[in-house]
Design a protein around this motif. Structure first.
Motif, PDB file in Angstrom:
ATOM      1  N   ILE A  74     -38.600   1.859  14.811  1.00 51.43           N
ATOM      2  CA  ILE A  74     -37.871   0.618  15.067  1.00 51.43           C
ATOM      3  C   ILE A  74     -37.038   0.789  16.330  1.00 51.43           C
ATOM      4  N   ASP A  75     -37.132  -0.160  17.233  1.00 51.73           N
ATOM      5  CA  ASP A  75     -36.444  -0.087  18.515  1.00 51.73           C
ATOM      6  C   ASP A  75     -34.936  -0.308  18.359  1.00 51.73           C
TER       7      ASP A  75
ATOM      8  N   PHE B 253     -43.147   0.902  19.802  1.00 52.52           N
ATOM      9  CA  PHE B 253     -42.251   0.551  18.701  1.00 52.52           C
ATOM     10  C   PHE B 253     -42.773  -0.709  18.014  1.00 52.52           C
ATOM     11  N   PHE B 254     -42.299  -0.915  16.783  1.00 54.17           N
ATOM     12  CA  PHE B 254     -42.655  -2.141  16.084  1.00 54.17           C
ATOM     13  C   PHE B 254     -41.408  -2.674  15.393  1.00 54.17           C
ATOM     14  N   GLY B 255     -40.825  -3.708  15.975  1.00 55.98           N
ATOM     15  CA  GLY B 255     -39.593  -4.275  15.445  1.00 55.98           C
ATOM     16  C   GLY B 255     -38.378  -3.764  16.171  1.00 55.98           C
ATOM     17  N   LYS B 256     -37.244  -4.446  15.950  1.00 55.00           N
ATOM     18  CA  LYS B 256     -36.049  -4.115  16.715  1.00 55.00           C
ATOM     19  C   LYS B 256     -34.793  -4.345  15.875  1.00 55.00           C
ATOM     20  N   LEU B 257     -33.816  -3.470  16.061  1.00 52.31           N
ATOM     21  CA  LEU B 257     -32.489  -3.647  15.486  1.00 52.31           C
ATOM     22  C   LEU B 257     -31.737  -4.685  16.313  1.00 52.31           C
ATOM     23  N   VAL B 258     -31.038  -5.599  15.650  1.00 52.16           N
ATOM     24  CA  VAL B 258     -30.257  -6.606  16.363  1.00 52.16           C
ATOM     25  C   VAL B 258     -28.862  -6.697  15.760  1.00 52.16           C
ATOM     26  N   ILE B 259     -27.925  -7.263  16.536  1.00 47.49           N
ATOM     27  CA  ILE B 259     -26.542  -7.353  16.088  1.00 47.49           C
ATOM     28  C   ILE B 259     -26.041  -8.791  16.013  1.00 47.49           C
ATOM     29  N   HIS B 260     -26.936  -9.761  16.262  1.00 44.75           N
ATOM     30  CA  HIS B 260     -26.553 -11.168  16.148  1.00 44.75           C
ATOM     31  C   HIS B 260     -27.762 -11.956  15.655  1.00 44.75           C
TER      32      HIS B 260
ATOM     33  N   MET C 269     -42.572  -6.840   8.937  1.00 46.86           N
ATOM     34  CA  MET C 269     -41.161  -6.909   9.325  1.00 46.86           C
ATOM     35  C   MET C 269     -41.011  -6.542  10.796  1.00 46.86           C
ATOM     36  N   SER C 270     -40.155  -7.294  11.491  1.00 52.52           N
ATOM     37  CA  SER C 270     -39.912  -6.940  12.885  1.00 52.52           C
ATOM     38  C   SER C 270     -38.447  -7.045  13.279  1.00 52.52           C
ATOM     39  N   VAL C 271     -37.637  -7.788  12.518  1.00 51.76           N
ATOM     40  CA  VAL C 271     -36.235  -7.984  12.875  1.00 51.76           C
ATOM     41  C   VAL C 271     -35.334  -7.351  11.826  1.00 51.76           C
ATOM     42  N   PHE C 272     -34.459  -6.461  12.278  1.00 49.64           N
ATOM     43  CA  PHE C 272     -33.553  -5.728  11.399  1.00 49.64           C
ATOM     44  C   PHE C 272     -32.126  -6.007  11.874  1.00 49.64           C
ATOM     45  N   LEU C 273     -31.411  -6.835  11.115  1.00 54.53           N
ATOM     46  CA  LEU C 273     -30.108  -7.340  11.548  1.00 54.53           C
ATOM     47  C   LEU C 273     -28.950  -6.569  10.923  1.00 54.53           C
ATOM     48  N   PHE C 274     -28.106  -5.975  11.777  1.00 56.09           N
ATOM     49  CA  PHE C 274     -26.879  -5.336  11.317  1.00 56.09           C
ATOM     50  C   PHE C 274     -25.813  -6.386  11.033  1.00 56.09           C
ATOM     51  N   VAL C 275     -25.029  -6.162   9.962  1.00 48.30           N
ATOM     52  CA  VAL C 275     -23.880  -7.013   9.684  1.00 48.30           C
ATOM     53  C   VAL C 275     -22.776  -6.118   9.102  1.00 48.30           C
ATOM     54  N   PRO C 276     -21.533  -6.246   9.576  1.00 49.31           N
ATOM     55  CA  PRO C 276     -20.463  -5.382   9.074  1.00 49.31           C
ATOM     56  C   PRO C 276     -20.172  -5.627   7.598  1.00 49.31           C
TER      57      PRO C 276
END
Length: 274
Positions: free
Chosen positions: A182-183, A207-214, A1-8
């Motif tokens: 996670i970044d 770090f390994f992976g990143k939090l994203v908002i889009h 896993m590398s992409v962690f996407l926030f969603v409201p």
């Protein structure tokens, strides 16, 4: 896993879109992504969206970011957790001490990964304790915008104000034998060049992976973290020669020394590139 996407959590359509995205993990947000007078709506929206889209929720790795313990929404968030059987983990914002972890762990009836979100100087100094506090804590995540506010600095795209903190989180995570952290989110949605520079720095720091908002940022993260064909070929040679060697101390490959950390890193990249 590398992409962690926030969603409201108060927007069912965006939740469905996130679950259909390239993200490895979707983090449904009940905290900063939802204004106070919509917290109740968000919890109801999540349940309704789950009922309408059961397959989506089971196909994607799913976390829930709940509100901190000192807020009036915290207890109801915990009740919601037990109503989402497909949930894989919970993210704890503003996490600073082992007490924050244990108080949550004692109230959960499901076996879930607990992901402390470190957003303060105190939290950074307690990184090792946070990981050691529970078997459900495998790694931590970094919140750079709130961290900048906590230390009285301005958040910048270049990240000079957070570089030391990032190194501390990586080192203390390793000392606790946790997974790489996670970044943080990069809040400028449309600046692809700066986003990729920031992501690359995080990778180089450890770090390994990143939090994203889009959702579109998922592809940018994957471009940075996905190894090239040449790198994959090299990692395969590393794994092959190390596993075939009788001496597990160190072996030579193309003039380079291959020891256990190099081997483990090669395995990690091969596993995540599948």
């Amino acid at each position: 896993m590398s992409v962690f996407l926030f969603v409201p959590g108060d927007n069912g359509k965006r939740i469905v879109k996130a679950l259909n995205s390239e993200a490895d993990t979707v983090i449904i947000d009940l905290e900063d992504g939802v204004i106070p007078n919509k917290k109740v709506l968000a919890r109801n929206t999540i349940i309704d969206t789950l009922k309408e889209n059961p397959r989506l929720f089971s196909d994607k790795k799913l976390w829930l970011r709940i509100n901190p313990e000192h807020t009036p929404w915290h207890d109801e968030d915990l009740l919601l957790i037990n109503q989402i059987p497909s949930l894989d983990g919970i993210m704890l914002p503003k996490c600073e001490t082992a007490y924050n972890i244990r108080s949550i762990e004692n109230r959960l009836s499901l076996d879930l990964e607990i992901v402390p979100l470190i957003e303060t100087a105190s939290g950074i100094l307690h990184t090792q304790q946070l990981i050691d506090s529970s078997r459900w804590v495998k790694r931590v995540a970094f919140g750079s915008v709130d961290f900048a506010y906590d230390i009285g600095a301005e958040w910048t795209p270049s990240g000079i104000e957070r570089r030391y903190a990032m190194s501390q989180i990586v080192v203390l995570s390793r000392a606790a034998e946790g997974e790489p952290p996670i970044d943080a989110v990069f809040p400028q949605i449309d600046d692809e060049e700066s986003f990729k520079k920031d992501t690359l720095i995080g990778k180089q720091v450890g770090f390994f992976g990143k939090l994203v908002i889009h959702p579109k940022q998922a592809q940018w993260v994957n471009e940075i973290y996905s190894p090239s064909k040449e790198e994959i070929d090299w990692y395969r040679k590393v794994v092959e020669i190390y596993e075939e060697s009788d001496d597990k101390g160190a072996v030579a490959l193309d003039g380079k020394l291959i020891d256990l950390p190099v081997y483990l890193l090669a395995r990690r990249y091969l596993e995540t590139s599948k």
